[in-house]
Design an enzyme around this catalytic site. Structure first.
Site, PDB file in Angstrom:
ATOM      1  N   GLU A 114       0.769  -1.307   0.118  1.00  0.00           N
ATOM      2  CA  GLU A 114       0.003  -0.081   0.180  1.00  0.00           C
ATOM      3  C   GLU A 114       0.878   1.405  -0.071  1.00  0.00           C
ATOM      4  O   GLU A 114       0.544   2.272  -0.517  1.00  0.00           O
ATOM      5  CB  GLU A 114      -0.812   0.063   1.022  1.00  0.00           C
ATOM      6  CG  GLU A 114      -1.959  -1.179   1.187  1.00  0.00           C
ATOM      7  CD  GLU A 114      -2.758  -1.278   2.461  1.00  0.00           C
ATOM      8  OE1 GLU A 114      -2.230  -0.451   3.275  1.00  0.00           O
ATOM      9  OE2 GLU A 114      -3.670  -1.894   2.440  1.00  0.00           O
ATOM     10  N   SER A 200      19.698  -8.214  -8.146  1.00  0.00           N
ATOM     11  CA  SER A 200      18.727  -8.048  -9.040  1.00  0.00           C
ATOM     12  C   SER A 200      18.802  -9.078 -10.395  1.00  0.00           C
ATOM     13  O   SER A 200      17.748  -9.362 -10.517  1.00  0.00           O
ATOM     14  CB  SER A 200      18.294  -6.658  -9.623  1.00  0.00           C
ATOM     15  OG  SER A 200      18.189  -5.672  -8.757  1.00  0.00           O
ATOM     16  N   HIS A 346       3.472 -10.201  -8.976  1.00  0.00           N
ATOM     17  CA  HIS A 346       5.118 -10.736  -8.970  1.00  0.00           C
ATOM     18  C   HIS A 346       5.725  -9.324  -8.199  1.00  0.00           C
ATOM     19  O   HIS A 346       6.631  -9.778  -7.572  1.00  0.00           O
ATOM     20  CB  HIS A 346       5.490 -10.609 -10.429  1.00  0.00           C
ATOM     21  CG  HIS A 346       7.004 -10.928 -10.431  1.00  0.00           C
ATOM     22  ND1 HIS A 346       8.089 -10.077 -10.612  1.00  0.00           N
ATOM     23  CD2 HIS A 346       7.655 -11.903 -10.373  1.00  0.00           C
ATOM     24  CE1 HIS A 346       9.167 -10.343 -10.589  1.00  0.00           C
ATOM     25  NE2 HIS A 346       9.266 -11.597 -10.473  1.00  0.00           N
ATOM     26  N   SER A 347       5.299  -8.304  -8.568  1.00  0.00           N
ATOM     27  CA  SER A 347       5.931  -7.297  -7.816  1.00  0.00           C
ATOM     28  C   SER A 347       4.885  -5.898  -7.686  1.00  0.00           C
ATOM     29  O   SER A 347       3.704  -6.144  -8.502  1.00  0.00           O
ATOM     30  CB  SER A 347       7.303  -6.841  -8.262  1.00  0.00           C
ATOM     31  OG  SER A 347       7.181  -6.314  -9.554  1.00  0.00           O
TER      32      SER A 347
END
Length: 467
Positions: A114, A200, A346-347
């Site tokens: 959020e 990453s 997923h993200s």
């Protein structure tokens, strides 16, 4: 050198006695390419020592196979123990602590998601539906075991002692961040907890783990000294490397290279695959046609198990046994495939409803997930109820928000850290870069607001003065 002369030299280097004519008893794979007797039932080719002879021409056809690799579980979806003789292999107190950590992870994920939507964070990744895998596996490992994670293993950090403040400091890249603001959010790392910093780049941690496991193999055998400083009060113990990755990462070449070298060098490494059904927007049906990732472990000659990732007790027992196997006979790799369903996106950069039905996700939320299953088990034993649940969730939410607000107020790291920790002392080339940056900041103060950075531009002057 003339060819005749070189050939003569080569002949002089040949063994005086052929291997099959020696009277010395040797292992069959050292001397022979095939079985020595005409009626032998197994081939002794170096590449397939245990293959039996057959006169039936039959291709292996996985698509026609009647069964798949089974999935191990301790609890059914109603929270009932399946095998009463083994039970859940935990105490009520330990189970409650595991449950609290899973709830804390779930609430942190919800609030941070959020916060990203509000523009207060730049990026985040949730672990919804996979809390039992990360927390369950971490609870079964020794604190000194070396861990390599991907990006959905926040529960591993939480179970090992990573605090809410440390999570928030990293997410905001503030001055208290362990990485001093050099990584994007959710790229945690902790030297003290023996967890390498997340990268990453997909799957690079898998060969790193295989290499680290080889170093640990040498250390366990006493060939080299301890790698890394021990934590305060840490006991001397044999260690393993543990690597987490998703089934999507298993499509990378790094996965295959890592498993092959781990198998051939027999290193103490546990590979834990989170098979959650999707690699970003790619479902498993588009990723592979084989029997999941577990089938690949068997192909590399690695001890392999598939486990129900929604069952935290099954995950714990599987990883405990995997650790024992990994340390047997000097070391060996083990692959554990944890089956789950990725409930969240997923993200925060992804909208999963663009490639799957919302009803599918909601069905999984209602039908089964690791938090609900463990709660049912605890309620069945009379150690948990609705009142305790409300108190836990209310208190945890306040703790997460408190840590979030405190981290948000902190300043960004000193800008000098853009140049430090690369070399022990900054180089002449770096010094020139620092000087140029300091000059630009002083000439254009209105263009570069350094109010939110610790120390302002003074840190650059400190570097320039340092000799």
């Amino acid at each position: 050198m003339p060819f005749r002369c070189s050939a003569r030299r080569l002949q002089l280097q040949r063994l005086p006695t052929p291997c099959n004519a020696s009277r010395t008893v040797r292992a069959p794979w050292q001397c022979r390419g095939v079985a020595s007797t005409a009626n032998a039932e197994k081939v002794l080719f170096p590449g397939a020592l245990n293959s039996e002879f057959t006169n039936t021409l039959e291709f292996l056809r996985p698509s026609k196979s009647k069964g798949a690799i089974s999935t191990y579980r301790c609890l059914n979806q109603y929270g009932e123990v399946i095998d009463k003789s083994t039970g859940a292999d935990t105490t009520d107190e330990e189970a409650i602590e595991l449950y609290k950590n899973m709830v804390q992870l779930s609430i942190m994920d919800l609030l941070m998601f959020e916060a990203q939507r509000q523009g207060r964070l730049s990026f985040y990744m949730v672990s919804a539906g996979e809390e039992g895998i990360s927390i369950g596996s971490a609870s079964a490992l020794h604190p000194s075991d070396v861990i390599f994670t991907q990006y959905r293993e926040s529960g591993v950090y939480l179970q090992r002692g990573f605090t809410l403040a440390q999570f928030m400091n990293q997410l905001f890249a503030n001055s208290s961040d362990n990485g001093l603001g050099r990584n994007m959010p959710v790229h945690y790392g902790s030297k003290e907890l023996n967890i390498h910093t997340i990268s990453s780049t997909l799957a690079t941690q898998i060969p790193h783990a295989a290499g680290a496991a080889y170093a640990l193999k040498l250390q366990n055998a006493g060939i080299v000294g301890r790698i890394g400083a021990p934590t305060a009060g840490e006991e001397t113990t044999e260690r393993v490397a543990v690597c987490f990755f998703g089934e999507g990462a298993a499509s990378e070449g790094d996965f295959h290279s890592a498993l092959n070298i781990a198998a051939t060098r027999q290193v103490p490494c546990i590979f834990i695959c989170r098979n959650n059904g999707y690699a970003i927007s790619t479902p498993t049906s588009d990723q592979y046609r084989g029997d999941g990732i577990a089938a690949r472990g068997a192909g590399y000659g690695i001890d392999t198990l598939r486990v129900d990732g929604n069952d935290i007790f099954a995950v714990r027992r599987a990883v405990k046994e995997a650790r024992k196997l990994a340390l047997e006979d000097g070391g060996r790799p083990v692959l554990v495939e944890c089956m789950a369903y990725r409930v969240g996106h997923h993200s925060t950069s992804d909208d999963s409803f663009a490639y799957r039905q919302r009803v599918e996700v909601e069905d999984w939320k209602r039908r089964d997930n690791p938090i609900t299953r463990l709660r049912k088990w605890m309620e069945g034993r009379g150690v948990w109820d609705e009142e305790k649940e409300k108190k836990l969730r209310s208190g945890t939410r306040k703790e997460v928000l408190r840590a979030f607000e405190e981290a948000e107020k902190q300043k960004k790291p000193n800008i000098k850290h853009a140049f430090t920790d690369v070399w022990e002392e900054i180089t002449e080339e770096q010094r020139a870069h620092v000087s140029e940056m300091a000059d630009i900041l002083k000439r254009y103060p209105k263009e570069y607001d350094l109010e939110g950075y610790e120390g302002g531009a003074q840190g650059l002057d400190e570097l320039l003065q340092k000799r």
